[in-house]
Write a protein that holds these residues in place. Structure first.
Motif, mmCIF file in Angstrom:
data_model
loop_
_atom_site.group_PDB
_atom_site.id
_atom_site.type_symbol
_atom_site.label_atom_id
_atom_site.label_comp_id
_atom_site.label_asym_id
_atom_site.label_seq_id
_atom_site.Cartn_x
_atom_site.Cartn_y
_atom_site.Cartn_z
ATOM 1 N N GLN A 1 0.836 -1.209 0.000
ATOM 2 C CA GLN A 1 0.000 0.000 0.000
ATOM 3 C C GLN A 1 0.869 1.256 0.000
ATOM 4 O O GLN A 1 0.596 2.212 -0.733
ATOM 5 C CB GLN A 1 -0.929 -0.021 1.211
ATOM 6 N N VAL A 2 1.918 1.258 0.807
ATOM 7 C CA VAL A 2 2.823 2.413 0.835
ATOM 8 C C VAL A 2 3.478 2.613 -0.518
ATOM 9 O O VAL A 2 3.541 3.738 -1.046
ATOM 10 C CB VAL A 2 3.889 2.239 1.934
ATOM 11 N N LEU A 3 3.954 1.528 -1.115
ATOM 12 C CA LEU A 3 4.602 1.639 -2.428
ATOM 13 C C LEU A 3 3.605 2.107 -3.491
ATOM 14 O O LEU A 3 3.966 2.888 -4.382
ATOM 15 C CB LEU A 3 5.221 0.295 -2.825
ATOM 16 N N ALA A 4 2.364 1.618 -3.407
ATOM 17 C CA ALA A 4 1.346 2.035 -4.383
ATOM 18 C C ALA A 4 1.096 3.541 -4.301
ATOM 19 O O ALA A 4 0.994 4.228 -5.329
ATOM 20 C CB ALA A 4 0.049 1.266 -4.143
ATOM 21 N N VAL A 5 0.997 4.059 -3.090
ATOM 22 C CA VAL A 5 0.764 5.492 -2.925
ATOM 23 C C VAL A 5 1.967 6.291 -3.410
ATOM 24 O O VAL A 5 1.817 7.348 -4.036
ATOM 25 C CB VAL A 5 0.448 5.831 -1.444
ATOM 26 N N CYS A 6 3.170 5.781 -3.162
ATOM 27 C CA CYS A 6 4.374 6.472 -3.645
ATOM 28 C C CYS A 6 4.420 6.504 -5.175
ATOM 29 O O CYS A 6 4.867 7.489 -5.769
ATOM 30 C CB CYS A 6 5.633 5.789 -3.092
ATOM 31 N N LEU A 7 3.968 5.432 -5.799
ATOM 32 C CA LEU A 7 3.960 5.386 -7.257
ATOM 33 C C LEU A 7 2.881 6.295 -7.851
ATOM 34 O O LEU A 7 3.048 6.845 -8.931
ATOM 35 C CB LEU A 7 3.744 3.944 -7.736
ATOM 36 N N TYR A 8 1.758 6.439 -7.127
ATOM 37 C CA TYR A 8 0.652 7.265 -7.611
ATOM 38 C C TYR A 8 0.167 8.149 -6.457
ATOM 39 O O TYR A 8 -0.778 7.804 -5.742
ATOM 40 C CB TYR A 8 -0.478 6.379 -8.136
ATOM 41 N N PRO A 9 0.829 9.297 -6.232
ATOM 42 C CA PRO A 9 0.545 10.134 -5.058
ATOM 43 C C PRO A 9 -0.895 10.616 -4.933
ATOM 44 O O PRO A 9 -1.297 11.048 -3.841
ATOM 45 C CB PRO A 9 1.511 11.314 -5.245
ATOM 46 N N VAL B 1 9.111 9.147 -7.150
ATOM 47 C CA VAL B 1 9.961 7.956 -7.229
ATOM 48 C C VAL B 1 10.626 7.853 -8.603
ATOM 49 O O VAL B 1 11.519 7.018 -8.797
ATOM 50 C CB VAL B 1 9.159 6.660 -6.946
ATOM 51 N N GLY B 2 10.208 8.665 -9.535
ATOM 52 C CA GLY B 2 10.814 8.652 -10.865
ATOM 53 C C GLY B 2 12.085 9.466 -10.964
ATOM 54 O O GLY B 2 12.740 9.473 -12.016
ATOM 55 N N SER B 3 12.475 10.138 -9.885
ATOM 56 C CA SER B 3 13.690 10.963 -9.920
ATOM 57 C C SER B 3 14.907 10.125 -9.563
ATOM 58 O O SER B 3 14.801 9.038 -9.000
ATOM 59 C CB SER B 3 13.552 12.128 -8.929
#
Length: 446
Positions: free
Chosen positions: A52-60, A88-90
């Protein structure tokens, strides 16, 4: 120091693909692969907090989604704030990773003690010479099943020391001295590899053992390479994980300021089990500054992937008691404990099998008592008997286990490697198929 790597499939994994891709009718509906420590391959769902944390980081935009627990959104917001541009794309700030996540790892180690490609970097550093001058690594047998191939790749000689099966796969000091003395006739041992909790044995070392190993490494001037990737998966009664660094630093300055040590941890193992993200860290202790700088430079100037770093931060900073995600996050260790006890009792009740109980980790490592006919058939086929056993099990029952020869065993004590990090129903299915096959083997040759 963060490291990210690739892993190659082993022989049994390729055989799984071959069996699964054949069009012929099989007596089973699907193949169950519990040969390695990949819980998702065995059907274990991922940790919801981490995903869930990673999902939110990928799509704020999901930060606005109230269906996510509050601690998930808070952690994601914090991690995004650590990324350049909040994305996370930086690129990472350096080849060693995002500074705030480096800080989280350091704080985790401090809390714990009062720290793959990362291993390959160290082995490359140690590797040198040929013949009697070739670098040797004292390696436990059984050892992690990926280690022998890695040592061959980097040109380091595997120097075996036998763990004591009758004592739950414990380390024996006399055996360490024997192995070292024998090895010095044909190579130059420069380091000793420790797996704690043991992979694949599940043995958890006590304080006395760790102190003995540290004194041994100090007296013989060996670098300690300590794999501690299952430190959060200890479930044995009255067992507690002790880090080698913590013990080293409590032994006084004569040891804490001189013994060279590298410890390893990974998001692929233990409760995280995120094998596909390929991230971890190593902590380097008492090595010369030039050596540390060289290890850092070996990673190259490239920016390490951001997503594994975020997963690493979650691993070293799991939900705390009282957090919305705490109870769900801690259920996996309870499942491991139940699976380990159930599977060990089941296997010890099967004629022709014996299994030491695991105190931690994700594997059981039962011993097979095979009929002479199977051993002879394997010899005629040019295979180890444990490999032939695992191939037949896969073909007849659709269950993939790891042969003990992948873990370095080359004697006549045959073993198999079984990952218990699987849903309880899946593990029950595996055990029933294994028992059916083993009894068929026994009956067929008696």
């Amino acid at each position: 120091m963060f490291c990210f790597d690739l892993i190659q499939p082993n022989h049994m994994e390729l055989h799984v693909w071959h069996v699964s891709s054949q069009g012929e009718q099989k007596p089973f509906q699907r193949v169950i692969d519990v040969s390695c420590g990949d819980p998702h391959r065995a059907g274990m769902p991922p940790l919801s907090f981490a995903r869930q944390v990673l999902a939110v980081c990928l799509y704020p935009e999901l930060l606005k989604e109230s269906s996510f627990p509050v601690d998930v959104r808070q952690r994601a917001e914090k991690l995004l704030g650590a990324c350049n541009g909040g994305s996370v794309g930086s690129y990472s700030a350096s080849s060693c990773g995002i500074p705030q996540i480096q800080k989280s790892v350091a704080e985790f180690i401090t809390r714990r003690d009062g720290g793959a490609r990362y291993l390959m970097l160290v082995l490359h550093l140690l590797s040198s010479g040929q013949g009697p001058t070739q670098t040797g690594l004292l390696t436990p047998l059984p050892c992690p099943h990926t280690l022998p191939m890695l040592l061959d790749e980097v040109g380091v000689k595997l120097v075996p020391y036998q763990l004591l099966e009758e004592r739950g796969w414990a380390i024996d000091l006399e055996e360490l001295h024997r192995a070292l003395k024998a090895a010095r006739r044909h190579c130059e041992p420069r380091a000793i590899y420790i797996s704690n909790p043991g992979n694949p044995t599940g043995h958890v070392q006590d304080l006395k053992t760790i102190e003995e190993v540290i004194r041994f490494a100090a007296s013989e001037r060996l670098v300690l390479l300590v794999e501690e990737v299952y430190q959060d998966s200890v479930f044995g009664q009255d067992k507690k994980f002790l880090s080698y660094k913590k013990v080293l630093f409590e032994m006084g300055a004569s040891f804490s300021e001189s013994v060279e040590m590298v410890s390893f941890h990974s998001i692929s193992a233990g409760t995280m089990g995120e094998c596909g993200l390929r991230g971890g860290y190593m902590e380097v202790i008492n090595m010369d500054l030039l050596v540390k700088n060289f290890l850092t430079s070996m990673q190259g100037p490239s920016s390490p992937p951001v997503l594994p770093q975020l997963a690493l931060e979650i691993m070293v900073n799991p939900p705390s008691p009282g957090d919305a995600s705490y109870e769900v996050f801690t259920q996996k260790v309870e499942t491991l404990a139940q699976n380990a006890q159930r599977a060990c009792e089941f296997l010890n009740a099967v004629p022709g099998m014996s299994c030491q109980p695991a105190m931690g980790g994700v594997f059981l490592y039962p011993r097979l008592h095979l009929p002479a006919e199977i051993i002879q058939e394997a010899q005629r086929s040019g295979l180890r008997a444990d490999v032939l056993y695992c191939k037949k099990l896969l073909e007849e029952e659709g269950v993939c286990l790891g042969p003990g020869s992948e873990n370095g065993h080359d004697d006549e004590n045959y073993h198999i490697r079984l990952c218990i990090s699987a849903p309880t129903a899946v593990l029950e299915d595996v055990l029933k198929r294994l028992r059916s096959f083993h009894l068929w083997i026994q009956d067929r040759h008696h």
